[in-house]
Design an enzyme around this catalytic site. Structure first.
Site, PDB file in Angstrom:
ATOM      1  N   SER A   1      57.037  -5.764  10.020  1.00 13.30           N
ATOM      2  CA  SER A   1      57.772  -6.935  10.496  1.00 13.30           C
ATOM      3  C   SER A   1      58.010  -7.858   9.296  1.00 13.30           C
ATOM      4  CB  SER A   1      56.941  -7.642  11.566  1.00 13.30           C
ATOM      5  OG  SER A   1      57.571  -8.821  11.997  1.00 13.30           O
TER       6      SER A   1
ATOM      7  N   LYS B   1      61.520  -4.265  10.876  1.00 14.73           N
ATOM      8  CA  LYS B   1      61.893  -5.262  11.897  1.00 14.73           C
ATOM      9  C   LYS B   1      62.149  -6.581  11.177  1.00 14.73           C
ATOM     10  CE  LYS B   1      58.991  -7.864  15.125  1.00 14.73           C
ATOM     11  NZ  LYS B   1      58.054  -7.750  16.269  1.00 14.73           N
TER      12      LYS B   1
ATOM     13  N   LYS C   1      62.860 -10.632  11.455  1.00 13.96           N
ATOM     14  CA  LYS C   1      62.833 -11.832  12.287  1.00 13.96           C
ATOM     15  C   LYS C   1      64.190 -12.521  12.136  1.00 13.96           C
ATOM     16  CE  LYS C   1      58.574 -11.888  13.859  1.00 13.96           C
ATOM     17  NZ  LYS C   1      58.299 -11.883  15.305  1.00 13.96           N
TER      18      LYS C   1
ATOM     19  N   ASP D   1      63.901  -9.352  15.891  1.00 16.22           N
ATOM     20  CA  ASP D   1      63.045 -10.092  16.829  1.00 16.22           C
ATOM     21  C   ASP D   1      63.355 -11.580  16.704  1.00 16.22           C
ATOM     22  OD1 ASP D   1      61.069 -11.152  18.426  1.00 16.22           O
ATOM     23  OD2 ASP D   1      59.376 -10.347  17.271  1.00 16.22           O
TER      24      ASP D   1
ATOM     25  N   GLU E   1      64.599  -7.793  20.132  1.00 14.28           N
ATOM     26  CA  GLU E   1      63.364  -8.190  20.824  1.00 14.28           C
ATOM     27  C   GLU E   1      63.407  -9.669  21.203  1.00 14.28           C
ATOM     28  OE1 GLU E   1      60.031  -7.114  18.378  1.00 14.28           O
ATOM     29  OE2 GLU E   1      58.617  -8.347  19.499  1.00 14.28           O
TER      30      GLU E   1
ATOM     31  N   ASP F   1      59.112  -8.980  24.749  1.00 17.26           N
ATOM     32  CA  ASP F   1      57.771  -9.177  24.180  1.00 17.26           C
ATOM     33  C   ASP F   1      57.109 -10.303  24.985  1.00 17.26           C
ATOM     34  OD1 ASP F   1      55.568  -9.947  22.667  1.00 17.26           O
ATOM     35  OD2 ASP F   1      56.621 -10.205  20.783  1.00 17.26           O
TER      36      ASP F   1
ATOM     37  N   LYS G   1      51.713  -5.578  23.780  1.00 14.94           N
ATOM     38  CA  LYS G   1      50.644  -6.192  22.977  1.00 14.94           C
ATOM     39  C   LYS G   1      49.455  -6.364  23.910  1.00 14.94           C
ATOM     40  CE  LYS G   1      53.501  -8.870  19.802  1.00 14.94           C
ATOM     41  NZ  LYS G   1      54.127 -10.199  19.611  1.00 14.94           N
TER      42      LYS G   1
ATOM     43  N   GLY H   1      52.318  -6.318  17.160  1.00 13.35           N
ATOM     44  CA  GLY H   1      51.230  -6.804  16.304  1.00 13.35           C
ATOM     45  C   GLY H   1      51.144  -8.310  16.365  1.00 13.35           C
TER      46      GLY H   1
HETATM   47  O1  SMG Z   1      51.121  -7.977  13.073  1.00 16.09           O
HETATM   48  O2  SMG Z   1      52.720  -7.032  11.988  1.00 16.09           O
HETATM   49  C1  SMG Z   1      52.276  -7.932  12.686  1.00 16.09           C
HETATM   50  C2  SMG Z   1      53.212  -9.045  13.101  1.00 16.09           C
HETATM   51  C3  SMG Z   1      54.296  -8.543  13.965  1.00 16.09           C
HETATM   52  O3  SMG Z   1      56.235  -9.882  14.144  1.00 16.09           O
HETATM   53  C4  SMG Z   1      55.143  -9.651  14.561  1.00 16.09           C
HETATM   54  N1  SMG Z   1      54.592 -10.348  15.574  1.00 16.09           N
HETATM   55  O4  SMG Z   1      56.764 -11.711  18.044  1.00 16.09           O
HETATM   56  O5  SMG Z   1      56.254  -9.695  17.616  1.00 16.09           O
HETATM   57  C5  SMG Z   1      56.153 -10.895  17.370  1.00 16.09           C
HETATM   58  C6  SMG Z   1      55.276 -11.414  16.261  1.00 16.09           C
HETATM   59  C7  SMG Z   1      54.253 -12.383  16.780  1.00 16.09           C
HETATM   60  C8  SMG Z   1      53.478 -13.085  15.733  1.00 16.09           C
HETATM   61  S1  SMG Z   1      54.453 -14.107  14.780  1.00 16.09           S
HETATM   62  C9  SMG Z   1      53.442 -15.203  13.927  1.00 16.09           C
HETATM   63 MG    MG Z   2      57.981 -10.242  19.090  1.00 18.71          MG
END
Ligand code: SMG
Ligand code: MG
Length: 376
Positions: free
Chosen positions: A138, A164, A166, A192, A217, A242, A266, A294
């Site tokens: 991510s 992925k 953001k 995402d 996402e 999510d 999750k 994650g």
């Molecule tokens: O653990 O690799 C990881 C982070 C993956 O992007 C990630 N998590 O919305 O999926 C999500 C985010 C939530 C945490 S963002 C601080």
């Molecule tokens: Mg997410």
């Protein structure tokens, strides 16, 4: 097992590089670990890692609140329940509304303690069919495209199976176009938004269709299933939920209304690994692809996530990156690594990690042990 004590240990882990999402930027992770002491033991024999963040920005739960609800309500209820197994935790805590991340951390600690005592692995308990799982990474939001592309190239060189990105309004079409050009058409790419868009953005989001994304996402607010369904009807990019999925019922309803064709599972968000498996089973019956999300976990949570992702309905790479993607030093001796785009599912009993007590001591900011009495 009769829960007779609990250790609440708070740790502060600096990130190797800041991680920015549509809801904020993080430079460190404030994590609550829960140690499970049963039948009078002085030291925990199992650990759970709570995925809540310091502030209620990803979800309503946050670390201080989790510690309070565990101490005041959840742990006393488990102690009062007498002899229970990890599979009973969810039922015993059922009367308390919400607080899935707090409940998940307790169930996880119970599972670890129980499985270690039985010399079994979480992988065996859950019924995973694979010994390696594909690893995705991510990538946060950057100040400029050059820095984003440099970062993505580094992860491609590390061998990740998919990327992925953001996204948020103002950081979407162009970053995706440039990253697709960089990595080529064959590599898996997904985005995402962490709820940053609204129904009026549907035409704009449809512009992402040309990039052959695996999924988008959680573009819309948590409680807005119908806007997700409207986007799914308008766009060729699969919509994935999510934050909106906190239970088996919510997963089933979201599928029924056409709000999601892929689910990010999750365990912390849905109340634990056992409910996560139930959602996996439901999605398999309904032909909905799932993948393991994650929450910037330490080696404890990463090990458990690998075991979950080994179930055969997890057909897309998870956000289970190498430990070094976030941490210079992990609190385990056997940090998760990525080799040829894969991570190995742990084979040690329990959740499958081996704590590094020296590192753990160094990152600990608060440690509280409390004894529980059945009549409390
Ligand atoms: O653990 O690799 C990881 C982070 C993956 O992007 C990630 N998590 O919305 O999926 C999500 C985010 C939530 C945490 S963002 C601080
Ligand atoms: Mg997410």
């Amino acid at each position: 097992m009769h829960l007779t004590g609990l250790e609440l240990r708070r740790i502060a882990m600096p990130l190797v590089t800041p991680f920015r999402t549509s809801f904020g930027s993080q430079t460190a992770r404030d994590i609550l670990l829960v140690g499970w002491c049963h039948d009078g033991a002085d030291e925990p024999t199992g650990w759970g890692e709570c995925v809540a963040m310091s502030e209620p920005l990803y979800s309503s739960e946050f670390v201080d609140g989790v510690a309070t609800v565990i101490e005041r309500f959840l742990a006393p209820a488990l102690a009062a329940a007498g002899d229970i197994s990890a599979a009973d935790v969810d039922r015993v805590l059922g009367p308390f509304k919400g607080h899935h991340m707090a409940k998940a951390a307790l169930e996880m600690a119970a599972l670890d303690a129980e499985l270690r005592a039985q010399n079994r692995t979480l992988h065996q308990l859950l019924g995973g069919t694979r010994d390696h799982v594909p690893s995705g990474v991510s990538v946060g939001i950057f100040d400029n495209l050059d820095d984003l592309l440099t970062s993505v190239q580094g992860y491609v060189d590390d061998g990740y199976a998919r990327i992925k990105l953001k996204i948020e309004p103002g950081w979407d079409i162009e970053p995706v176009r440039r990253v697709r050009d960089l990595i080529g058409d064959d590599m898996g790419l997904q985005v995402d938004a962490n709820t940053a868009y609204r129904r009026t953005d549907i035409d704009h989001l449809c512009r992402l269709d040309e990039f052959g994304l695996l999924l988008i996402e959680q573009p819309m607010p948590v409680d807005d299933l119908l806007s997700h369904a409207a986007l799914a009807a308008a766009s060729t990019t699969p919509v994935c939920l999510d934050e909106s999925i906190e239970s088996l019922t919510q997963a089933s309803d979201a599928i029924d209304v056409g709000a999601t064709s892929v689910i990010n599972i999750k365990p912390g968000r849905v109340g634990g690994y056992l409910t996560a498996r139930r959602i996996h089973d439901l999605c398999r019956e309904r032909g909905i692809a799932v993948w393991c999300g994650g929450m910037l976990e330490t080696g404890i949570g990463r090990a458990a996530n690998c075991a979950l992702a080994a179930l055969d309905g997890f057909t897309l790479p998870g956000d289970i990156s190498a430990s070094r993607r976030f941490w210079a030093r992990d609190i385990v001796r056997d940090p998760i690594d990525v080799v040829d785009g894969l991570v190995a599912v742990p084979t040690a009993p329990g959740l499958g990690y081996d704590l590094d007590h020296d590192v753990l001591a160094e990152v600990t900011t608060e440690r509280r042990m409390f004894t529980l009495h059945p009549g409390q």
